[in-house]
Design a protein around this motif. Structure first.
Motif, mmCIF file in Angstrom:
data_model
loop_
_atom_site.group_PDB
_atom_site.id
_atom_site.type_symbol
_atom_site.label_atom_id
_atom_site.label_comp_id
_atom_site.label_asym_id
_atom_site.label_seq_id
_atom_site.Cartn_x
_atom_site.Cartn_y
_atom_site.Cartn_z
ATOM 1 N N ALA A 1 0.839 -1.193 0.000
ATOM 2 C CA ALA A 1 0.000 0.000 0.000
ATOM 3 C C ALA A 1 0.877 1.247 0.000
ATOM 4 N N PRO A 2 0.569 2.234 -0.825
ATOM 5 C CA PRO A 2 1.342 3.483 -0.797
ATOM 6 C C PRO A 2 1.272 4.124 0.582
ATOM 7 N N PRO A 3 2.366 4.704 1.036
ATOM 8 C CA PRO A 3 2.355 5.356 2.348
ATOM 9 C C PRO A 3 1.500 6.621 2.316
ATOM 10 N N THR A 4 1.063 7.025 3.471
ATOM 11 C CA THR A 4 0.248 8.241 3.572
ATOM 12 C C THR A 4 1.030 9.330 4.291
ATOM 13 N N THR A 5 0.777 10.549 3.899
ATOM 14 C CA THR A 5 1.403 11.711 4.527
ATOM 15 C C THR A 5 0.495 12.912 4.318
ATOM 16 N N ASP A 6 0.644 13.915 5.176
ATOM 17 C CA ASP A 6 -0.120 15.139 4.988
ATOM 18 C C ASP A 6 0.604 16.132 4.085
ATOM 19 N N LEU A 7 1.777 15.748 3.573
ATOM 20 C CA LEU A 7 2.507 16.611 2.656
ATOM 21 C C LEU A 7 2.029 16.412 1.223
ATOM 22 N N ASP A 8 2.237 17.420 0.420
ATOM 23 C CA ASP A 8 1.950 17.353 -1.006
ATOM 24 C C ASP A 8 3.259 17.028 -1.723
ATOM 25 N N VAL A 9 3.366 15.814 -2.260
ATOM 26 C CA VAL A 9 4.607 15.365 -2.895
ATOM 27 C C VAL A 9 4.548 15.681 -4.384
ATOM 28 N N ARG A 10 5.524 16.466 -4.848
ATOM 29 C CA ARG A 10 5.530 16.914 -6.234
ATOM 30 C C ARG A 10 6.871 16.578 -6.884
ATOM 31 N N ASP B 1 14.826 23.865 -3.596
ATOM 32 C CA ASP B 1 14.133 23.364 -2.408
ATOM 33 C C ASP B 1 14.668 21.990 -2.011
ATOM 34 N N ALA B 2 14.820 21.111 -3.001
ATOM 35 C CA ALA B 2 15.320 19.763 -2.725
ATOM 36 C C ALA B 2 16.731 19.809 -2.166
ATOM 37 N N GLU B 3 17.550 20.663 -2.732
ATOM 38 C CA GLU B 3 18.939 20.756 -2.286
ATOM 39 C C GLU B 3 19.025 21.297 -0.864
ATOM 40 N N ARG B 4 18.194 22.279 -0.539
ATOM 41 C CA ARG B 4 18.199 22.818 0.824
ATOM 42 C C ARG B 4 17.827 21.734 1.842
ATOM 43 N N ILE B 5 16.828 20.925 1.518
ATOM 44 C CA ILE B 5 16.428 19.848 2.431
ATOM 45 C C ILE B 5 17.574 18.866 2.625
ATOM 46 N N LEU B 6 18.262 18.528 1.534
ATOM 47 C CA LEU B 6 19.382 17.588 1.633
ATOM 48 C C LEU B 6 20.491 18.148 2.518
ATOM 49 N N VAL B 7 20.818 19.407 2.330
ATOM 50 C CA VAL B 7 21.915 20.017 3.083
ATOM 51 C C VAL B 7 21.547 20.227 4.544
ATOM 52 N N GLU B 8 20.314 20.680 4.805
ATOM 53 C CA GLU B 8 19.927 21.029 6.172
ATOM 54 C C GLU B 8 19.203 19.900 6.897
ATOM 55 N N GLY B 9 18.547 19.018 6.157
ATOM 56 C CA GLY B 9 17.773 17.960 6.783
ATOM 57 C C GLY B 9 18.484 16.636 6.889
ATOM 58 N N TYR B 10 19.424 16.369 5.984
ATOM 59 C CA TYR B 10 20.108 15.053 6.019
ATOM 60 C C TYR B 10 20.853 14.827 7.324
ATOM 61 N N PRO B 11 21.718 15.762 7.796
ATOM 62 C CA PRO B 11 22.178 17.002 7.183
ATOM 63 C C PRO B 11 23.592 16.830 6.623
ATOM 64 N N LEU B 12 24.051 17.870 5.883
ATOM 65 C CA LEU B 12 25.418 17.921 5.378
ATOM 66 C C LEU B 12 26.066 19.200 5.913
ATOM 67 N N VAL C 1 13.623 14.182 -9.328
ATOM 68 C CA VAL C 1 13.633 14.605 -7.932
ATOM 69 C C VAL C 1 12.207 14.901 -7.490
ATOM 70 N N TRP C 2 11.880 14.484 -6.259
ATOM 71 C CA TRP C 2 10.576 14.786 -5.664
ATOM 72 C C TRP C 2 10.782 15.574 -4.374
ATOM 73 N N VAL C 3 9.816 16.463 -4.106
ATOM 74 C CA VAL C 3 9.835 17.246 -2.870
ATOM 75 C C VAL C 3 8.446 17.190 -2.247
ATOM 76 N N GLY C 4 8.414 17.003 -0.929
ATOM 77 C CA GLY C 4 7.165 17.053 -0.180
ATOM 78 C C GLY C 4 6.989 18.410 0.471
ATOM 79 N N TYR C 5 5.817 19.041 0.235
ATOM 80 C CA TYR C 5 5.558 20.394 0.727
ATOM 81 C C TYR C 5 4.426 20.396 1.740
ATOM 82 N N ASP C 6 4.570 21.246 2.742
ATOM 83 C CA ASP C 6 3.484 21.626 3.634
ATOM 84 C C ASP C 6 3.144 23.067 3.271
#
Length: 266
Positions: free
Chosen positions: A130-139, A149-160, A182-187
């Motif tokens: 079953a596909p996972p569920t999230t409240d984010l909008d994945v684009r 946006d994707a690069e910022r998440i990788l650098v700050e969220g991974y983080p690097l 590349v996909w990004v999930g947005y709130d």
């Protein structure tokens, strides 16, 4: 009895790693060749140093983070010899990951440090989950703003931390989207999760999965990984799993196949 299963004298016996062998000879061969493609594709498109030969592939996309620079053996040959060749073909002393599908022995004498033995995980396209569920909008990313946006998440969220403060274009040049998706999930308008898919050798490599702290516990990592995994729906997907990521990937239908070996030149 034993002689009855021996091949005729002079017959060539495939090992599975000959340069001219089709990638689909085995799933493991496909995974190795796909990761070798991932290692060079972004740097090649961005005009950075890269090398792709019969025994290994590698590239230097940046000069600060090992995660942006990979060296991948394509055959079970002497790893220390590959490290020496990489020093000649990819000069400059930048850090890199040495990602091997085979045990390597001790490469500390070659100037590398052991990062670990993470599992290669694989999901077949016939797998039903079953596909996972999230409240984010994945684009799916289609423009420079989404890529940033994707690069910022990788650098700050991974983080690097070695790439902080964040500056766009260090990991993802505009040409990156010509070779990977590349996909990004947005709130709302806030980018909180990302994953990347690279198709090569008949399989999908899922990489650069990262989630910002504000999205953890919301199914964000699973959702963007699912998008990358199914981005090329008719082919298997593989990834090198972290300890934290393994349970997430297992719930998506990934199986642990074999442990690879990762060294770092820092």
């Amino acid at each position: 009895m034993a002689s009855s299963i021996l091949p005729p004298d002079g017959e060539t016996l495939a090992t599975g790693w000959e340069p001219g062998l089709v990638p689909a000879d085995s799933l493991m061969r496909q995974a190795v060749l796909a990761h070798a493609s991932w290692a060079v594709d972004a740097a090649r498109r961005a005009g950075k140093p890269w090398y792709d030969g019969d025994t290994w592939a590698g590239a230097i996309l940046g000069d600060r983070s090992a995660l942006t620079n990979w060296v991948v053996p394509k055959q079970p040959v002497d790893p220390a010899g590959i490290v020496a060749e990489a020093a000649r073909e990819l000069p400059g002393g930048a850090p890199y990951l040495f990602v091997s599908a085979w045990p390597t022995g001790d490469l500390r004498a070659s100037g590398l440090g052991l990062a670990g033995h993470p599992p290669l995980m694989l999901r077949l396209p016939q797998t039903t989950t079953a596909p996972p569920t999230t409240d984010l909008d994945v684009r799916r990313v289609t423009d420079a703003a989404g890529l940033a946006d994707a690069e910022r998440i990788l650098v700050e969220g991974y983080p690097l931390p070695e790439l902080q403060p964040f500056r766009a274009g260090v990991v993802y040049a505009p040409s990156f989207l010509d070779g990977s998706a590349v996909w990004v999930g947005y709130d709302g308008d806030v980018a909180l999760a990302t994953a990347t898919a690279h198709s090569a050798a008949g399989v999908t490599v899922v990489e650069n999965v990262a989630v910002m702290p504000a999205a953890r516990g919301r199914g964000a990592g699973a959702a963007v990984t699912w998008a990358a995994t199914t981005g090329y729906a008719d082919q298997p997907a593989c990834l090198i799993a972290s300890d934290d990521g393994q349970p997430v990937y297992q719930r998506l239908g990934y199986l642990r196949i074999v442990r690879w070996t990762v060294w770092v030149r820092s």
